[in-house]
Enzyme design. Structure first.
Site, mmCIF file in Angstrom:
data_model
loop_
_atom_site.group_PDB
_atom_site.id
_atom_site.type_symbol
_atom_site.label_atom_id
_atom_site.label_comp_id
_atom_site.label_asym_id
_atom_site.label_seq_id
_atom_site.Cartn_x
_atom_site.Cartn_y
_atom_site.Cartn_z
ATOM 1 N N ALA A 1 6.772 -13.370 9.429
ATOM 2 C CA ALA A 1 7.980 -14.171 9.177
ATOM 3 C C ALA A 1 7.658 -15.493 8.487
ATOM 4 O O ALA A 1 8.430 -15.972 7.663
ATOM 5 C CB ALA A 1 8.710 -14.435 10.501
ATOM 6 N N ARG A 2 6.511 -16.075 8.803
ATOM 7 C CA ARG A 2 6.172 -17.341 8.158
ATOM 8 C C ARG A 2 5.967 -17.140 6.655
ATOM 9 O O ARG A 2 6.486 -17.901 5.843
ATOM 10 C CB ARG A 2 4.904 -17.920 8.788
ATOM 11 C CG ARG A 2 4.593 -19.308 8.311
ATOM 12 C CD ARG A 2 3.269 -19.814 8.890
ATOM 13 N NE ARG A 2 3.098 -21.228 8.630
ATOM 14 C CZ ARG A 2 2.064 -21.941 9.030
ATOM 15 N NH1 ARG A 2 1.104 -21.368 9.744
ATOM 16 N NH2 ARG A 2 1.963 -23.229 8.742
ATOM 17 N N ARG B 1 11.567 -17.877 -3.961
ATOM 18 C CA ARG B 1 12.097 -16.794 -4.784
ATOM 19 C C ARG B 1 13.596 -16.590 -4.624
ATOM 20 O O ARG B 1 14.133 -15.566 -5.058
ATOM 21 C CB ARG B 1 11.335 -15.503 -4.500
ATOM 22 C CG ARG B 1 9.838 -15.604 -4.746
ATOM 23 C CD ARG B 1 9.484 -15.956 -6.190
ATOM 24 N NE ARG B 1 8.019 -15.997 -6.402
ATOM 25 C CZ ARG B 1 7.462 -16.294 -7.567
ATOM 26 N NH1 ARG B 1 8.190 -16.613 -8.621
ATOM 27 N NH2 ARG B 1 6.138 -16.316 -7.682
ATOM 28 N N SER C 1 2.551 -21.615 13.226
ATOM 29 C CA SER C 1 1.839 -20.444 13.739
ATOM 30 C C SER C 1 2.663 -19.554 14.667
ATOM 31 O O SER C 1 2.468 -18.330 14.647
ATOM 32 C CB SER C 1 0.510 -20.861 14.382
ATOM 33 O OG SER C 1 0.693 -21.892 15.315
ATOM 34 N N MET D 1 2.932 -10.632 -6.518
ATOM 35 C CA MET D 1 1.550 -10.599 -6.025
ATOM 36 C C MET D 1 0.826 -11.930 -6.170
ATOM 37 O O MET D 1 -0.329 -12.041 -5.753
ATOM 38 C CB MET D 1 0.798 -9.468 -6.703
ATOM 39 C CG MET D 1 1.296 -8.125 -6.176
ATOM 40 S SD MET D 1 0.519 -6.735 -7.018
ATOM 41 C CE MET D 1 1.191 -5.365 -6.034
ATOM 42 N N HIS E 1 1.783 -14.214 -4.416
ATOM 43 C CA HIS E 1 1.867 -14.658 -3.026
ATOM 44 C C HIS E 1 0.699 -14.043 -2.250
ATOM 45 O O HIS E 1 0.693 -12.848 -1.997
ATOM 46 C CB HIS E 1 3.210 -14.262 -2.421
ATOM 47 C CG HIS E 1 4.367 -14.983 -3.058
ATOM 48 N ND1 HIS E 1 4.937 -16.099 -2.516
ATOM 49 C CD2 HIS E 1 5.001 -14.773 -4.237
ATOM 50 C CE1 HIS E 1 5.900 -16.544 -3.315
ATOM 51 N NE2 HIS E 1 5.969 -15.751 -4.365
ATOM 52 N N GLU F 1 4.878 -11.378 -10.450
ATOM 53 C CA GLU F 1 5.205 -12.611 -9.741
ATOM 54 C C GLU F 1 4.995 -12.453 -8.236
ATOM 55 O O GLU F 1 4.502 -13.351 -7.557
ATOM 56 C CB GLU F 1 6.664 -13.009 -10.019
ATOM 57 C CG GLU F 1 6.926 -13.363 -11.474
ATOM 58 C CD GLU F 1 8.288 -14.010 -11.717
ATOM 59 O OE1 GLU F 1 8.401 -14.766 -12.689
ATOM 60 O OE2 GLU F 1 9.218 -13.757 -10.926
#
Lengths: 239, 239, 239, 239
Positions: free
Chosen positions: B183-184, B193, B63, B85, B87, B83
């Site tokens: 960033a996470r 990827r 977090s 999207m 995520h 690919e």
């Protein structure tokens, strides 16, 4: 235990803000303008962007409201944090009772806080408490919190781990956290955590989390005035 | 159709960045320092923060890496966007084939792109294509894309809606979008990827999305050098 | 290429369903009944549960609608999948153009599909196409899809990898996927992907994704009739 | 207050389970088999599916593990729920202190619970408490919880609203909830909430949430043995 503190207020300071109405514009305009949308948006949203933002809100095009970010530092009692963290589209880091000795700061309701609940579930109404009720609440909270904190201290002094000793601390203990969310999540939070009695979709939040929400709302209104205006115009339902 | 463009490269421009290593520090330190964590963090992370960030990554305290935000403008063919999207922890706004007439920009692989796949699912390897294979790919892609775009134009000219006519457009058509992530999420994206062949958890991305990921990685490394270092030190697995 | 198939319909088969109105009841009743809520709910929701479900919907208590699960097998053209996968609160597994040679099945609009778009963005209206327009669309789609698939085949035959060759395939190629979502997500999907013209929050989905949504709606209405009723009663806004 | 109950155990009952290894198989096989994957999967996973599941886990193909659903009824102290609800990919409904008078059930550690923490943050170790320490904890917790609950009762009797009176209740009060998650989320939960000391990515959960996690793990292992095996084989990192 001379250093025990009792508070009736909440903290919700905007410590980082990367959010402007123009962020909504450039994200929305990519639909129709592709690579030119960033240039088209400029750095400041103009009055003529107001219509576009209202349209996006009404037709529930939610994603253009996500390309921005608010980080708040919040201090509130644990029972407020419990409700807050049910909102899953936000990022949280909270003070830890495992890693840190908690400080003796506790919530007690102010005289403005309604104490009496009438009605049935789903239609509760709150009314002012009597002087006697306020005295009872004040006394009970002070005595219980003080006794609990002394108990916590005795366990720590005997060598018991913080994570075990904290079990006796009450729900009105203040904690602190950072919370980061985007404007879409923030509008969802506000729609559920500020009171809307007569709306098509009413909400009846507990007053203490509403106090936090009101401070966040002020920061939101200032950072994104056109978005805030469209949110209110649309009945305060998040897109 | 003289204005048809063929490209072999990807765009991933960092258009807004609210992300520094020090954001990780203040979020993490609230655990142990509560209200003093913001002051403690300063505005610039120091070398001595490196250890804390490595510890957070190793113990998967994810977090603290969420209180920041990157917005990229991406141009890539539709098969890459498909690919991308998948995520779900990111925000997207893409050019719309319903609201806009698409421009004739198409992807064709460069000579560096391996064309031949050998091996079995889960262990595919890619090898260079022959000159003849490159010629075939180049010719097929140019001819098919050109014919498809002409067909699209003919339907538009006859009064057919854009959302119907676009059905004939091929997957190598370029689209554009804004994508915002923290960033996470970005580390998760990079771990899946970019290619990692010999790792405990290997990944075998399609080269074209890796080309986008590499550009995003460069921007990430520059904005958050200590976080990037810890990500690599930990085997490029997101916390 | 005798085996090319053209379809105008969509598939959305409910292949697994763990969803009943009584799931909403037991989840909601834990608020007031704690450990007794499961027994109180029984296995079948009764007519007297109708009021509770309507109340939950109206006051946007969304979480009781999440303890259930629908899995659909969907076949639709890629341009529909592109819109579908923008919904981030669902689980997807799709046929892979990297792992599999795609089959030549393509979408072409039926005679019922309106072809002509009038009006402005945000207020588009669709009107029937002329016979000539339908003929143009039919011919363009058939010819372009056939040519593209032949091109795809030629590249495969020359030894080029599937993930490269697929670049020429058009957006009306059918793909297939499993999608799993709970009732809350499903209501959100329906509210955005079925047409509601005169609502406070209107929606104007592309007809092809609406065809998928309509099939999913039928399955939802059958599995959770009281929830479906409350969804409609509340203006088809997800809680 | 003769009815105050002290417990040292946790409840995590699997009340609904729509999860089998074969769900992973049909979802994964759609990549390569499209519409035939459901038939190919059958209703029971076979030993020869073991390899596929291990491959998916290793290459972090996470989505095939999402087409299933576990619903648990959990009873645990509030400090456990606070940690639990930080996991955002799950659905929660909890007993409400606003809608219901809380029952006097409190947690007290058993003799097996280590009480003493040594070492530094990130490398804490826990050691058994002395008899005296166990007596102190037992006494402090009993006295503080009893006093707090009596205070809660006095406020309720004077007409004060439940949501105000609950402020004095301690963090070791038991609450109850339903939680629904899929196997992927469940593996993520287990990887963080069960202890792994010597792993590449170690985790050091508080013992009480680990007690809940262990019960959930047992149910998971029984419902999806091949998935559970692959999870362990892969170092207990969720895909």
């Amino acid at each position: 235990m001379s250093d025990i503190v009792f508070r009736s207020d909440m903290t919700a300071d905007l410590v980082r803000c990367a959010a402007r109405d123009s962020d909504v514009i450039f994200a929305a305009r990519v639909s129709t303008q592709g690579e030119q949308s960033l240039a088209a948006a400029g750095t400041e949203a103009t009055e003529r962007d107001r219509g576009l933002i209202r349209f996006l809100m009404r037709d529930r095009h939610g994603s253009p409201f996500e390309h921005n970010s608010f980080t708040f530092f919040v201090e509130a009692p644990i029972f407020v944090f419990r409700e807050f963290m049910r909102h899953r589209i936000a990022s949280y880091n909270e003070e830890s009772g495992r890693y840190r000795e908690m400080r003796p700061v506790f919530y007690t309701p102010s005289r403005e806080r309604n104490l009496v609940q009438v009605g049935k579930p789903g239609a509760y109404e709150f009314r002012p408490g009597t002087d006697e009720q306020h005295e009872i609440v004040e006394r009970e909270i002070r005595e219980t919190a003080t006794a609990a904190f002394e108990s916590y201290q005795r366990m720590l002094e005997s060598g018991v781990a913080r994570e075990v000793a904290r079990a006796v601390l009450p729900l009105n203990l203040y904690s602190s956290m950072y919370v980061t969310m985007n404007a879409r999540s923030l509008m969802n939070f506000l729609s559920l955590r500020t009171k809307r009695e007569d709306a098509a979709f009413p909400s009846f939040p507990q007053r203490e989390i509403e106090m936090v929400a009101e401070k966040m709302e002020t920061a939101f209104a200032e950072a994104m005035p056109l978005t805030y205006d469209a949110f209110n115009a649309g009945g305060r339902i998040a897109p």
